[in-house]
Design a protein around this motif. Structure first.
Motif, short mmCIF file in Angstrom:
data_model
loop_
_atom_site.label_atom_id
_atom_site.label_comp_id
_atom_site.label_asym_id
_atom_site.label_seq_id
_atom_site.Cartn_x
_atom_site.Cartn_y
_atom_site.Cartn_z
N MET A 23 0.84 -1.19 0.00
CA MET A 23 0.00 0.00 0.00
C MET A 23 0.88 1.24 0.00
SD MET A 23 -3.02 1.12 2.64
CE MET A 23 -4.35 2.17 2.05
N VAL A 24 0.55 2.19 -0.85
CA VAL A 24 1.27 3.47 -0.85
C VAL A 24 1.03 4.14 0.51
CG1 VAL A 24 1.45 5.72 -1.94
CG2 VAL A 24 1.00 3.69 -3.34
N PRO A 25 2.07 4.49 1.24
CA PRO A 25 1.90 5.04 2.60
C PRO A 25 0.96 6.23 2.67
CG PRO A 25 4.21 4.54 2.18
CD PRO A 25 3.49 4.36 0.88
N GLU A 26 0.98 7.08 1.64
CA GLU A 26 0.14 8.27 1.65
C GLU A 26 -1.34 7.94 1.72
OE1 GLU A 26 4.09 9.18 0.36
OE2 GLU A 26 2.64 7.73 -0.44
N LYS A 27 -1.72 6.78 1.20
CA LYS A 27 -3.13 6.39 1.19
C LYS A 27 -3.63 5.99 2.58
CE LYS A 27 -3.57 5.06 -3.64
NZ LYS A 27 -3.99 4.00 -4.60
N ALA A 28 -2.71 5.82 3.51
CA ALA A 28 -3.09 5.48 4.89
C ALA A 28 -3.10 6.68 5.82
CB ALA A 28 -2.14 4.41 5.44
N GLN A 29 -2.72 7.86 5.31
CA GLN A 29 -2.56 9.02 6.18
C GLN A 29 -3.87 9.47 6.81
OE1 GLN A 29 0.51 10.22 7.07
NE2 GLN A 29 -0.76 11.17 8.67
N THR A 30 -4.96 9.46 6.03
CA THR A 30 -6.25 9.87 6.60
C THR A 30 -6.66 8.91 7.70
OG1 THR A 30 -6.94 10.84 4.51
CG2 THR A 30 -8.68 10.33 6.09
N CYS A 31 -6.40 7.63 7.52
CA CYS A 31 -6.69 6.65 8.56
C CYS A 31 -5.90 6.95 9.82
CB CYS A 31 -6.37 5.24 8.04
SG CYS A 31 -6.52 3.94 9.28
N ILE A 32 -4.61 7.22 9.66
CA ILE A 32 -3.76 7.53 10.81
C ILE A 32 -4.26 8.78 11.53
CG2 ILE A 32 -1.43 8.29 11.48
CD1 ILE A 32 -0.40 6.57 9.10
N THR A 44 3.03 2.79 13.07
CA THR A 44 3.05 2.20 11.74
C THR A 44 4.19 1.19 11.65
OG1 THR A 44 4.43 3.99 10.89
CG2 THR A 44 2.04 4.22 10.65
N GLY A 45 3.88 0.04 11.05
CA GLY A 45 4.87 -1.01 10.91
C GLY A 45 5.76 -0.81 9.70
N ALA A 46 6.79 -1.61 9.63
CA ALA A 46 7.74 -1.52 8.52
C ALA A 46 7.07 -1.82 7.18
CB ALA A 46 8.91 -2.48 8.75
N THR A 47 6.03 -2.65 7.20
CA THR A 47 5.38 -3.02 5.94
C THR A 47 4.53 -1.91 5.36
OG1 THR A 47 3.62 -4.08 7.26
CG2 THR A 47 5.37 -5.51 6.37
N LEU A 48 4.19 -0.91 6.16
CA LEU A 48 3.47 0.25 5.62
C LEU A 48 4.45 1.27 5.06
CD1 LEU A 48 0.72 1.57 5.15
CD2 LEU A 48 0.90 2.62 7.41
N ASN A 49 5.70 1.12 5.43
CA ASN A 49 6.74 2.02 4.92
C ASN A 49 7.71 1.23 4.04
OD1 ASN A 49 6.08 4.53 6.60
ND2 ASN A 49 6.24 2.97 8.17
N SER A 50 7.16 0.27 3.33
CA SER A 50 7.95 -0.68 2.57
C SER A 50 8.54 -0.06 1.30
CB SER A 50 7.07 -1.87 2.20
OG SER A 50 7.71 -2.71 1.27
N HIS A 51 9.70 -0.60 0.91
CA HIS A 51 10.31 -0.23 -0.36
C HIS A 51 10.15 -1.35 -1.39
CE1 HIS A 51 12.07 3.37 1.37
NE2 HIS A 51 12.55 2.65 2.36
N SER A 52 9.16 -2.19 -1.15
CA SER A 52 8.91 -3.31 -2.05
C SER A 52 8.62 -2.81 -3.47
CB SER A 52 7.71 -4.12 -1.55
OG SER A 52 7.28 -5.05 -2.52
N ILE A 79 -4.59 -4.34 16.11
CA ILE A 79 -3.80 -4.37 14.88
C ILE A 79 -4.75 -4.14 13.71
CG2 ILE A 79 -2.33 -5.76 13.37
CD1 ILE A 79 -1.52 -7.37 15.88
N LEU A 80 -4.57 -3.01 13.04
CA LEU A 80 -5.39 -2.69 11.87
C LEU A 80 -4.58 -2.98 10.62
CD1 LEU A 80 -7.83 -1.48 10.42
CD2 LEU A 80 -6.93 0.79 10.89
N CYS A 81 -5.05 -3.93 9.84
CA CYS A 81 -4.39 -4.25 8.57
C CYS A 81 -4.78 -3.17 7.57
CB CYS A 81 -4.80 -5.62 8.09
SG CYS A 81 -4.36 -6.95 9.25
N ALA A 82 -3.78 -2.49 7.01
CA ALA A 82 -4.06 -1.34 6.16
C ALA A 82 -4.74 -1.74 4.87
CB ALA A 82 -2.77 -0.58 5.86
N ARG A 83 -4.42 -2.93 4.34
CA ARG A 83 -5.07 -3.42 3.14
C ARG A 83 -4.99 -4.94 3.11
NH1 ARG A 83 -2.49 -3.76 -2.64
NH2 ARG A 83 -4.09 -5.37 -2.52
N GLY A 84 -5.73 -5.52 2.16
CA GLY A 84 -5.73 -6.98 2.02
C GLY A 84 -4.88 -7.38 0.83
#
Length: 288
Positions: A23-32, A44-52, A79-84
């Motif tokens: 997930m692009v981190p910016e798309k989670a900002q409103t949630c945060i 925020t976990g490392a997977t939300l700030n991923s360089h994948s 634990i809120l999963c940001a996306r599936g």
């Protein structure tokens, strides 16, 4: 007996991670921002700030480590999963739930998170939340009834939901434990140690982007292994963005479901607002 994780209190920490797809981190900002406005601390976990650079939010090992850290940390209360997307079934058998069993916390999400809901309910009888994820907070969704239903669930408020009457409904009343989630994932889990047992339960189903014939096939898979024949009730949620073949299947998705369960006598409600689209009430998997 089902174990209900504690109600969240102001200041409690919610971990926001991506255990499956990127997930692009910016798309989670409103949630945060919204979770903080509700009074929670957000980590925020490392997977939300991923360089994948591929579909996943990280390698299997990276996604496992991020989820494991959130499960093990006693200061994390949800634990809120940001996306599936897809990916949890690749790591589910390597997750250590020991600390989580000692200190249950709310696991939140839907779609691929159905794997976690099913596994946790089947093995540990701890309730989880099939509920909106980070993307649902965008474009005004944060103040809508569906995201607010998540807030109310975390605060311990009692839920009472209604939906429009559908012509295919089979009338009746049902009392039972609520189980279910994404049809594709429930079918995928058939025959595994994470498979949900549905006898005497109220089952809810939803899906997105499937061919009609594939929905038919997955439902027959559940039917043939007995997962549809002894329900207390069936809730049919949204089946959005369904696809058809060049030569039409010949039925709508609701007609497919209706025909497959017509021999049973339990009540069936079609069109309940639980889906991969915008209408997605928070439901406590394992609640009775």
């Amino acid at each position: 007996m089902i174990i209900m994780p504690p109600v969240l209190e102001p200041g409690d920490t919610i971990a926001l991670i991506c255990p499956s797809g990127y997930m692009v981190p910016e798309k989670a900002q409103t949630c945060i921002d919204t979770l903080r406005r509700w009074g929670y601390t957000v980590r925020t976990g490392a997977t939300l700030n991923s360089h994948s650079e591929n579909y996943f939010s990280g390698t299997d090992e990276e996604r496992l480590a991020d989820l494991q850290e959130a499960l093990d940390d006693p200061s994390v209360k949800a634990i809120l999963c940001a996306r599936g997307g897809y990916g949890l079934s690749r790591i589910i058998d390597r997750i250590d739930f020991s600390a989580f069993r000692e200190h249950p916390k709310w696991i939140i999400g839907f779609s691929d998170v159905t794997v976690l809901h099913a596994h946790i309910y089947t093995h540990y009888k701890i309730a989880t939340l099939h509920a909106p994820m980070a993307g649902a907070f965008n474009d005004g969704g944060a103040d809508g009834v569906f995201v607010q239903s998540l807030r109310h669930a975390l605060e311990g408020k009692k839920a009472r939901y209604t939906c429009e009457v559908h012509a295919l409904n089979r009338k009746g009343s049902a009392v039972g434990t609520l189980v279910g989630g994404n049809l594709s994932l429930l079918a995928h889990l058939s025959g595994t140690s994470s498979e949900m047992k549905t006898k005497g339960k109220i089952l809810f189903l939803e899906d997105v982007g499937e061919y009609l014939y594939n929905v038919d096939r997955m439902l027959y898979q559940l039917k043939r292994n007995g997962r549809l024949d002894r329900l207390a009730g069936l809730i049919v949620g949204g089946f959005t963005d369904m696809k058809d073949t060049t030569r039409p299947f010949g039925q709508t998705v609701f007609e497919i479901i209706y025909d497959i369960v017509k021999e049973y006598d339990y009540p069936v409600a079609f069109g309940f607002p639980v889906s991969e689209g915008g209408e997605n009430y928070a439901l406590k998997v394992g609640a009775g």
